[in-house]
Each structure stands twice: as C-alpha cells, then as structure tokens.
Design an enzyme around this catalytic site. Structure first.
Site, short mmCIF file in Angstrom:
data_model
loop_
_atom_site.label_atom_id
_atom_site.label_comp_id
_atom_site.label_asym_id
_atom_site.label_seq_id
_atom_site.Cartn_x
_atom_site.Cartn_y
_atom_site.Cartn_z
CG ASP A 1 2.26 9.72 8.23
OD1 ASP A 1 1.29 10.49 8.11
OD2 ASP A 1 2.30 8.60 7.68
CB THR B 1 3.18 -1.97 9.54
OG1 THR B 1 3.07 -1.13 8.38
CG2 THR B 1 1.83 -2.59 9.85
N GLY B 2 5.01 0.78 9.95
CA GLY B 2 6.23 1.46 9.51
C GLY B 2 6.46 1.42 8.01
NE ARG C 1 -4.74 3.75 10.95
CZ ARG C 1 -3.78 2.88 11.22
NH1 ARG C 1 -2.74 2.78 10.45
NH2 ARG C 1 -3.86 2.11 12.29
CE LYS D 1 -0.24 5.56 2.57
NZ LYS D 1 -0.10 5.49 4.04
CG ASP E 1 0.16 9.36 3.60
OD1 ASP E 1 0.15 10.48 4.13
OD2 ASP E 1 -0.19 8.32 4.19
C1 R5P Z 1 -2.48 6.70 6.89
O1 R5P Z 1 -2.69 7.29 5.86
C2 R5P Z 1 -1.65 7.26 7.99
O2 R5P Z 1 -1.48 8.62 7.86
C3 R5P Z 1 -0.28 6.59 8.06
O3 R5P Z 1 0.48 6.94 6.94
C4 R5P Z 1 -0.42 5.10 8.12
O4 R5P Z 1 -1.37 4.75 9.06
C5 R5P Z 1 0.89 4.47 8.47
O5 R5P Z 1 0.71 3.09 8.52
P1 R5P Z 1 1.94 2.12 8.35
O6 R5P Z 1 2.99 2.58 9.32
O7 R5P Z 1 1.39 0.77 8.69
O8 R5P Z 1 2.40 2.22 6.94
#
Ligand code: R5P
Length: 293
Positions: free
Chosen positions: A217, A222-223, A93, A190, A167
C-alpha cells in the site's frame, strides 16, 4: 545549487548533496519565547537554486508552515529558484469534502506551495480522486514512484509470493509491482467507516493457501487497512504475510496492530524515516535532480 531541510529527511538530503556534489546546509528553525517561528539560512542563496528536502512526516502541519517560511525566505534573500522535494506529501487523502463544512486540505496545501515554490518533486503521492498532481498544482509537479524499487526488494527477499493491494486505490502499486515480477495479484475492496474502522473484502480471489503474501500500500497510517487485509489472508491460509509500504507513518499503535493481525514482516521505503526502512528512494531523486543541472 544548495540543499537544505526543515528538520525531516536529513539522511536523504545529505545523500543527495553527496551524490550531486553540492553544498548541504540545514536551516536553523526554532521558536521565539512566545512560540512564533524563527527561521534562518546559514548559507548565501543569492542566485542559487535552493532545494528544500522535507517529508511531511513527522509533523505534517509544522512541515507545511516550515516549507512556506523556508521558500519565501529563500526568494526574499535572492534565490534563483526554489524546488521542494517532498518524499512524502501529506494532506493528499483529504481530496474532497467528505462531510459538509470540511476543508479540502490537499487543495489548500497545494495553493500555498504554488505561491512560494517553483517546482515540486514527490514520490507516490496519494492520487485517488485527482488524476494527476496537475489537478492541484500549477507549478511543475513531478511524481516519482518507488514501485520498481519495491519490486526489486520483493524479488530479492520473497519467494512463492502473491501480491495483495488492500483497497481500490492500491492497484497503482499492487498491479504494477505484480506485473513487473510476474506474480498473481488481487486488490481488495475497502469500506471505510471512520479513520479507525475499515472493512475489506476479496472480490477477485486468487490462490492464497500456502503462499507468502505481500500486502502493498502507499500509506500505512493507523495500520487498520493493512491489518484487515492481513486477517483475510491469514483466514485464507497464507503461509506468511509481509506488509510493504512507500510511506510508513505508523501512527498510534500501528506496528502492534499489524503484528496482532498476523503480519510477520513490515517493510517501508525511507520516504519517512522509520526503523522499518529497507528500501532507499534516494537514487530516484538523484536521477531527477541531475536534470536540473
Ligand atoms: C488510503 O486509501 C491509503 O491508500 C491507505 O490505505 C490508508 O491511508 C491507510 O490508512 P490506515 O493505515 O490508517 O488504515
């Protein structure tokens, strides 16, 4: 061929060895009293193809170092070839310098692996600004996808469903899965403010009221991302909300956050071991490794 691990992905490694009828031998990894790493092969690797099966979670930084030590040692001991199977490949990422002075971690990770392994096989790596793994790997890099396994799971366990990708990047999962099972899908937009603060907006609305919403996803960390999507779906009258992810990192209090946001069911593949694992990716890896024999 021998199969080994550096501590993560033991069940997958064992299943692979069984399916391919090859020897499985985990590495001994510990630390010297001063904290320096100690690593030892427990099988003769001379002239063999060594398959290191290691998801980068838990402990992504440790995993990278262990893989480098394991690969370098295999070569040093006379292995013919070293293949890394990383069901979850971390660092992807951070694919650009978002702020001045930052490390582009994905490039650094790939540079180190390029130096010590001969091939990498991974599942649904986070490709956003990179078009393909070839953008960072010079060794053969195979990208497998769990999309059809997820689609099968949805077909067997859900009904009257729609798919939401939380997203822009998630279209790679949401769209393909929705097309496969022939249901409506939409991908949200997003805006990420920090690692722990995101906002999502539905710009291409689809009917949500009374539907069983499946949010798909690649990563739940972290969710926050999936929680925001779930809150939207709930506001729009979703009957139930299931979250499915390829890589369930579930750090901090992700599970609670998702439940509070209205997610009724949380499902993941076993790319990372977790209590929510319901979708087994091993068959994808067995099929890929058979090509090596
Ligand atoms: C990033 O764009 C990935 O596809 C996930 O949406 C992201 O890593 C999710 O991270 P979190 O659960 O911390 O929001």
């Amino acid at each position: 061929m021998i199969i080994t691990t550096c501590g993560n992905s033991l069940p997958i490694a064992q299943q692979l060895a069984k399916a391919l009828k090859v020897q499985y031998s985990p590495l001994t990894i510990s630390t010297f009293p001063d904290g320096d790493r100690y690593l030892k092969y427990n099988l003769d690797v001379v002239g063999k193809t060594v398959i290191i099966v290691q998801s980068f979670q838990p402990h992504s930084n440790e995993s990278l170092l262990n893989i480098i030590f394991a690969a370098e040692t295999a070569k040093d001991l006379g292995a013919k070839k070293v293949i890394l199977i990383a069901p979850y490949l971390a660092f992807m990422r951070q694919d650009t310098r978002f702020h001045p002075g930052e490390a582009i971690s994905s490039r650094i990770m790939a540079k180190h692996l390029n130096n010590c392994i001969d091939k990498i096989i991974t599942i649904d790596p986070h490709l956003h600004r990179y078009k393909s793994l070839k953008d960072i790997f010079i060794i053969p890099a195979i990208k497998l996808t769990a999309n059809f396994l997820i689609a099968d799971y949805i077909q067997k366990h859900c009904h009257n469903e729609i798919i939401i990708g939380p997203d822009g990047e998630s279209y790679q999962w949401a769209d393909e899965i929705a097309q496969h099972i022939k249901v409506h899908a939409t991908v949200l937009i997003k805006q990420r403010f920090t690692s722990r603060h995101v906002q999502v907006k539905m710009v291409k609305p689809i009917p949500v009221k009374g539907k069983n919403v499946v949010i798909v996803d690649d990563i739940i960390s972290t969710g926050h991302t999936v929680a925001e999507a779930a809150k939207q779906a709930k506001k729009m009258g979703a009957k139930s909300i299931t979250a499915i992810t390829v890589h369930g990192l579930f750090v901090e209090n992700a599970m609670d956050k998702l439940k509070k946001a209205g997610v009724t069911k949380i499902i993941s593949t076993n790319c990372i071991e977790h209590a929510t694992n319901k979708i087994d990716v091993t068959p994808l890896l067995v099929a890929e490794l058979r090509k090596e024999r």
